[in-house]
Each structure stands twice: as structure tokens, then as C-alpha cells.
Write an enzyme that holds these catalytic residues in place. Structure first.
Site, PDB file in Angstrom:
ATOM      1  CG  HIS A   1      -9.405 -13.669 -10.820  1.00  0.00           C
ATOM      2  ND1 HIS A   1      -9.933 -14.262 -11.937  1.00  0.00           N
ATOM      3  CD2 HIS A   1      -9.359 -14.636  -9.867  1.00  0.00           C
ATOM      4  CE1 HIS A   1     -10.198 -15.528 -11.683  1.00  0.00           C
ATOM      5  NE2 HIS A   1      -9.865 -15.780 -10.424  1.00  0.00           N
TER       6      HIS A   1
ATOM      7  CG  HIS B   1      -8.131 -18.407  -5.961  1.00  0.00           C
ATOM      8  ND1 HIS B   1      -7.278 -17.451  -6.460  1.00  0.00           N
ATOM      9  CD2 HIS B   1      -9.207 -18.410  -6.796  1.00  0.00           C
ATOM     10  CE1 HIS B   1      -7.814 -16.902  -7.535  1.00  0.00           C
ATOM     11  NE2 HIS B   1      -8.983 -17.484  -7.776  1.00  0.00           N
ATOM     12  CD  GLU B   2     -12.021 -21.139  -6.911  1.00  0.00           C
ATOM     13  OE1 GLU B   2     -12.983 -20.366  -7.115  1.00  0.00           O
ATOM     14  OE2 GLU B   2     -11.088 -21.249  -7.716  1.00  0.00           O
TER      15      GLU B   2
ATOM     16  CG  HIS C   1     -13.426 -16.006  -6.556  1.00  0.00           C
ATOM     17  ND1 HIS C   1     -13.020 -14.794  -7.063  1.00  0.00           N
ATOM     18  CD2 HIS C   1     -12.663 -16.941  -7.193  1.00  0.00           C
ATOM     19  CE1 HIS C   1     -12.068 -14.975  -7.947  1.00  0.00           C
ATOM     20  NE2 HIS C   1     -11.821 -16.273  -8.045  1.00  0.00           N
TER      21      HIS C   1
END
Lengths: 567, 89
Positions: free
Chosen positions: A304, A294-295, A298
Site C-alpha cells: 500500500h 489495485h489487487e 499487490h
């Protein structure tokens, strides 16, 4: 999906990353692997590649930290906020930070990789039976040296498979001691310490000296968390103390009393009321792989998503068999486009009669040669430019790469040295070695080249002898891989067959050859090199390797050049 | 032994998460993840009503958009998550 304002993205497709430090919760190899798998989530669907750097500035700098960790967004203790990352760009942009007040696992409880023992680095199996008692955590029962251990199958009494669990008595991490274990007692600022301490640090990480006196030797490392250690509180890394007194009551297990959030905690001394020492009890933890994936989204430019099943949805959810949601794929491909063509394979060199490679430079002796990092490099002597090595093997805990009369070696710290001349160290050998292994018991080194083999004991050599003397077929033209097994056995590979050599008897066992494919499913049957390294089997084909764990699962496919050779 | 214990909440030393009311939790959450106190390019703070901020949060998290601090919203705020703000400031 959403992207950041201005569609922030990397302007190059070969993205680099660097792991700055490790969490005490998991073995560094598991952390490395979790991050590598998290990057692969994105490289599988885009033209992006991710290369790990070991020093210098990488695009994505990865670190663990607690509370105030050096940026304007402090972490918040256990649970709540797990990690954050910055969108692509220079400086802190692109970096990913993980809250080390969390309990980092693979998502379903302690992920404890063993060392030593006889399980070849397998994970602990909980619960396991030992002398009729069931254990759900590592134990020191049955040992006098205080080293925690676990079984790697459900029943130690039956299978006898075990390994040692992380503890400060076994190894440390980071620091400057190359994983040496703690030395107790040790002296720090004139005070004697009999256990790991956070004294002298403001970040709460537990450390110890790896010699008896830190003040004079300055040698230290960080203490890995035992699986029974508490998380956070004010006693990170200490074990629960049962029974413990809290508000006058005695507790023999973790409790949520005293807390409005329902979290289980325990005292780490026998009396909380007087000592106020406590921490949270270990739970399933958070999957470092999922949070990292997930990170890294980014860090690549995704914001998101409001699709609940998307990886980029802001809330954490553990998924056992993860696959990227279509929303995530659409998002990342909006930024970087889809992956094109098959997995990259290097172009084969054209056969020419005149070599572009200049005459071989005089090679300094092993004692004086260091990593070849200059820009003026002869390709034949630059390990990073070699597509396929003649053989790779582990000798004295260092990984050796052989190619055309030269060899390089990688230390356990990842430092590369070479090239060295094979003829200087092992003068009896030919320039091209097809396979090699070090016998674990006698430390003799076996080399195979064509239909011959040599055995080195220090500087003494036996050979060449014909490989048929070992019971290998007369028509076998070479041995291409060797993997040491327990009790003086070695597996020898060639193409789709392998044989088991009894090293003591110097003879192939009956019942061989066997088909590589039937015993090692999922690896290329045309591997040109097979070896054992840090408890894993490696099968190499061209510049790639397939790594197989002790459970014979292929758990990683990667580049020899980057992952093993540290280019 | 079946008489319910009367729980006493204490403040644990070193505990980063303090015992806080639901309203305090919501206030901090909405600020941290960008739903209120949004800075405009002019540098002035735009006034966002708590109800509007809650609705935006509920929409982002796929909850019923009530605009009030109901139990599903409080539960969602207590879930572990990424620290990157949902609304960019």
C-alpha cells in the site's frame, strides 16, 4: 509507494493469470474485460505481459468468494473489505480474491450487458422510456414470457433498440451446462424447485438445474443476478418485495430503518417480521476494474502507498477516467523497470525458397481431430504458431480460423479443434480464403477468394462467381472482411473502403464504397481481416485485433492468439 | 409526520457486519490492518498503545495525527478498502 519485504517480484516477465469463477453481478464477458484492462494498467508501464490461461496453474489465480473462502482471511460481507491479493510467489502467493458479497459493477451503477434482441450486446440504458413510462431497471413489461429486458437507448419508443437482461431464464454461468438456462421446476434430492436455490451449497451461490432432474442428469449452472436483485443479507439474488412489513410498519421502498450503518435494505418476502428474509438494495457498486487493478498491483509486488491519489492507496475511490499515478508507476518500475520500445510487433518471416515446414501430414477428418496439444507439432498445423490468418469468421456460433488450406475452430466454451482440411468440408474452395461470412437469415456461408466467391448451403455449392457480379469494382482484387448487419445486409471490407451488400438482392447498395475510417474510427485502415464475433466488430492487423462495440467504440486491443485462439 | 422516528436497531440474520460501537470498530480495524498486535520475529507481541496505533493509521490515511478516535478517523474506518494489511505482520 512501498514494496513487500525483500522486494518480492515475479522472476519472469510473461505473467499468466486464470479466472477461476465469475460473479453473478456481471456478464462474464464484462468481468473478463475488466480484468484484462486491469492488467493492461500495469503492462502499459512495464515490460510485463499478461497471458490468460484457461486451465492449470497460473501465476495469478483470480476468484470470487464470500466470507470464509478458503484462506485465513475471511471476507466481511457487503462493503468494508472488498478484495485482497497476495504478493508474488508460489501457491496462493500472487492470487487475487474478490468479495462476492459486494455488488460488482463498472463503478457507476448496474452494468447490464444485453443478449439477443437487436442491440448487438449493448449495455442497458437507464432510465429508458417504454410506452411513455420511464424505467430505471430491466422490466418484464410488454412480454408474456417473463424475460426481463431493457432498452439500450434512452427512448425505446423512438429507437426500438433493446436486448434481454441477465436472468436464469436466459442463461446460467459456470457449472457444467455451457450457459444453458434453468429448467423449472427441477428436482434436487427428490424435492421440486421452482426457482434458483442455495440448497446443497455452503457458499451461498444460487444455482439451478438445467434439465428437469438434477438427481439423474447432474446438469447445473449458477444463476446470474437480475439487476433488481438484493445483495447479500440472507436472500442474495432475490428481488425486493414491496410493500414489506418491518416491525409492524409497511415499506414501499428500500429503507435504512433498523440499521445503524445507514445502508438501504428491503424485505424479499412481504413480511420481514415473520420471514426474516432480507438483502441490501443495489447501489452504484464497486468498479471491478479499479479494485482489480489495485489487487493486481499487490500480486505484482506493490504494497500500500500513502499517496491518496495513487491506485495503491488502500481506500477505494471511484474514478471515471482512470490513469495511473506517478507514485504507482515509480513503484512498479522500481520492481520491473520501464516499458521499453514500442508495442511488440512480431518479426516478419523471411522469404525463403525452401520451406522449413515438412510435408503436410495427413489430416484426420473433422470428426476425429481434437486440439493439437502435442509437442511434436508441424508449424503449419499449429494454429498458435500462425502469425496472421487468411480469414476469421463466426459460423454456427463457433469462431473459424482459416490458413493455407486448413481451418481451426473455437467453440463457445473456448475449446479449440483442428486443423481440418478446407477441401474436406468445402471441396470447391481454394486453399486461401480472403473472407467469409454466414448469412444470419439463410445460414448460407459465403466465401471470398481473390476475385471470386462461393456460396455454400450445407454441402451444396454455387460458384465460383466473380465478385463484380455483386456490384463490387472490377479492379477490386479481393474482399478482406465481412460483417453481418441486421436485415440481410453485410458489410464487405477492403483496405480503407467498405461496401454494403444486400444479401437477398445479391447486390451492393447504392452510396458505397464508404471510407472505413469515417465509419469505424480508431481501427487500422489496413486491417487484413474484419469480422463479427459475439456482437463485436473485430479488425485484425498482424497478430493483434481491435475490438469495437455496438457504440462503435474501440473497447479493447488484444492478441488474436491469446484472446481469440485461446493459445 | 415530521416527528423524528425513534430508530430501533435490529440484528439482521446473515449480516456479516454486526452492529458495533465505534471503539469495537476501531479495535477490529487496527488489528485487521496490522496497526496493533504486531508479531515480532521473536514471536512475542509488541505492545503498541492504541494512541500510537491510531497515529500510525492517521498518517497512512493522510488524516490529522491526533492519536485519538475522532470522527474523521471513524469515518475513514468505515470506507470500503483493500483487505491487505497496511502494516505487515
Amino acid at each position: 509507494y512501498q514494496t513487500f519485504d525483500g522486494d518480492l517480484k515475479w522472476d519472469h516477465s510473461e505473467v499468466t493469470y486464470r479466472i477461476l469463477n465469475y460473479s453473478p453481478d456481471m456478464e462474464s464477458s464484462l468481468i473478463d474485460d475488466a480484468f484484462a484492462r486491469a492488467f493492461k494498467v500495469w503492462s502499459d508501464v512495464t515490460p510485463l505481459t499478461f497471458t490468460r490461461l484457461y486451465d492449470g496453474t497460473a501465476d495469478i489465480m483470480i476468484s470470487f468468494g464470500r466470507a470464509d473462502h478458503g484462506d485465513p482471511y475471511p471476507f466481511d460481507g457487503k462493503d468494508g473489505l472488498l478484495a485482497h491479493a497476495y504478493p508474488p510467489g508460489q501457491g496462493i502467493q500472487g492470487d487475487a480474491h474478490f468479495d462476492d458479497d459486494e455488488y460488482w459493477t463498472l463503478g457507476s451503477g448496474p452494468a447490464i450487458q444485453t443478449r439477443y434482441g437487436n442491440a448487438e450486446g449493448a449495455l442497458c440504458h437507464f432510465p429508458f422510456l417504454f410506452e411513455g413510462t420511464s424505467y430505471s431497471s430491466c422490466t418484464t413489461e410488454g412480454r408474456e414470457d417473463g424475460l426481463p429486458w431493457c432498452a439500450t437507448t434512452a427512448d425505446y419508443d423512438k429507437d426500438k433498440k433493446y436486448g434481454f437482461c441477465p436472468s436464469e431464464l436466459l442463461f446460467t454461468f459456470d457449472g457444467n451446462s455451457n450457459e444453458a438456462p434453468c429448467v423449472f421446476p427441477f428436482v434436487f434430492q427428490g424435492v421440486k424447485y421452482n426457482s434458483c436455490t442455495t440448497d446443497g451449497r455452503s457458499d451461498g451461490y444460487r444455482w439451478c438445474a438445467t434439465t428437469a432432474n438434477f438427481d439423474t442428469d447432474k446438469k447445473y449452472g449458477f444463476c446470474p443476478n437480475r439487476d433488481t436483485a438484493v445483495i447479500g443479507g440472507n436472500s442474495e439474488g432475490e428481488p425486493c418485495q414491496f410493500p414489506f412489513i418491518f416491525l409492524g410498519q409497511s415499506y414501499t421502498s428500500c429503507t435504512s430503518e433498523g440499521r445503524s450503518d445507514g445502508k438501504l435494505w428491503c424485505g424479499t418476502t412481504s413480511n420481514y417480521d415473520t420471514d426474516k428474509k432480507w438483502g441490501f438494495c443495489p447501489d452504484r457498486g464497486y468498479s471491478l476494474f479499479l479494485v482489480a487493478a489495485h489487487e493486481f498491483g499487490h500480486a505484482l509486488g506493490l504494497d500500500h502507498s500513502n499517496v491518496k491519489d495513487a491506485l495503491m492507496f488502500p481506500m477505494y475511490k471511484y474514478i471515471e477516467d482512470f490513469s495511473l499515478n506517478q507514485d504507482d508507476i515509480a513503484g512498479i518500475q522500481y520492481l520491473y523497470g520501464p516499458k521499453t520500445g514500442p508495442d511488440p510487433t512480431p518479426p516478419k518471416p523471411k522469404t525463403t525458397t525452401s520451406s522449413p515446414i515438412g510435408p503436410t501430414k495427413p489430416t484426420p477428418s473433422e470428426k476425429t481431430t481434437t486440439v493439437s496439444t502435442t509437442t511434436d507439432v508441424v508449424p503449419s498445423q499449429d494454429a498458435c504458431q500462425i502469425k496472421e490468418f487468411d480469414t476469421i469468421t463466426e459460423i454456427q456460433k463457433e469462431l473459424y480460423f482459416f490458413k493455407n488450406g486448413h481451418y481451426w475452430k473455437i467453440s463457445s466454451k473456448g475449446e479449440r479443434k483442428g486443423p481440418f482440411l478446407i477441401s474436406e468440408k468445402w471441396p470447391a474452395l481454394p486453399a486461401i480464403i480472403n473472407s467469409a461470412f454466414e448469412d444470419q437469415l439463410t445460414k448460407k456461408i459465403y466465401f471470398f477468394a481473390g476475385k471470386q466467391f462461393w456460396v455454400y448451403t450445407g454441402n451444396d455449392v454455387l460458384g465460383p462467381r466473380k465478385i463484380e457480379k455483386l456490384g463490387l469494382p472490377i479492379d477490386l482484387d479481393r474482399v478482406e472482411g465481412a460483417v453481418q448487419r441486421a436485415k440481410g445486409k453485410v458489410l464487405l471490407f477492403k483496405g480503407e473502403n467498405f461496401w454494403r451488400l444486400d444479401v437477398k438482392a445479391q447486390m451492393i447498395d447504392t452510396g458505397y464504397p464508404r471510407l472505413t475510417d469515417s465509419a469505424f474510427g480508431g481501427v487500422p485502415i489496413d486491417s487484413h481481416d474484419v469480422f463479427l464475433y459475439k456482437g463485436f466488430f473485430y479488425f485484425c492487423r498482424e497478430s493483434f485485433y481491435w475490438r469495437m462495440n455496438a457504440k462503435k467504440q474501440v473497447d479493447r486491443v488484444g492478441y488474436v492468439k491469446y484472446d481469440l485462439l485461446k493459445c | 409526520w415530521c416527528v423524528p422516528l425513534k430508530s430501533v436497531y435490529v440484528t439482521f440474520p446473515g449480516d456479516v457486519i454486526k452492529n458495533m460501537t465505534d471503539i469495537q470498530l476501531a479495535d477490529e480495524y487496527l488489528k485487521r490492518y496490522g496497526y496493533i498486535d504486531v508479531l515480532q520475529k521473536s514471536g512475542l507481541q509488541a505492545v503498541v498503545s492504541p494512541s500510537k496505533a491510531l497515529k500510525e493509521l492517521q498518517r497512512q490515511l493522510g488524516l490529522e495525527e491526533t492519536g485519538s478516535l475522532d470522527q474523521p478517523t471513524i469515518d475513514a474506518m468505515k470506507q470500503p478498502r483493500c483487505g491487505v494489511p497496511d502494516i505487515r505482520n
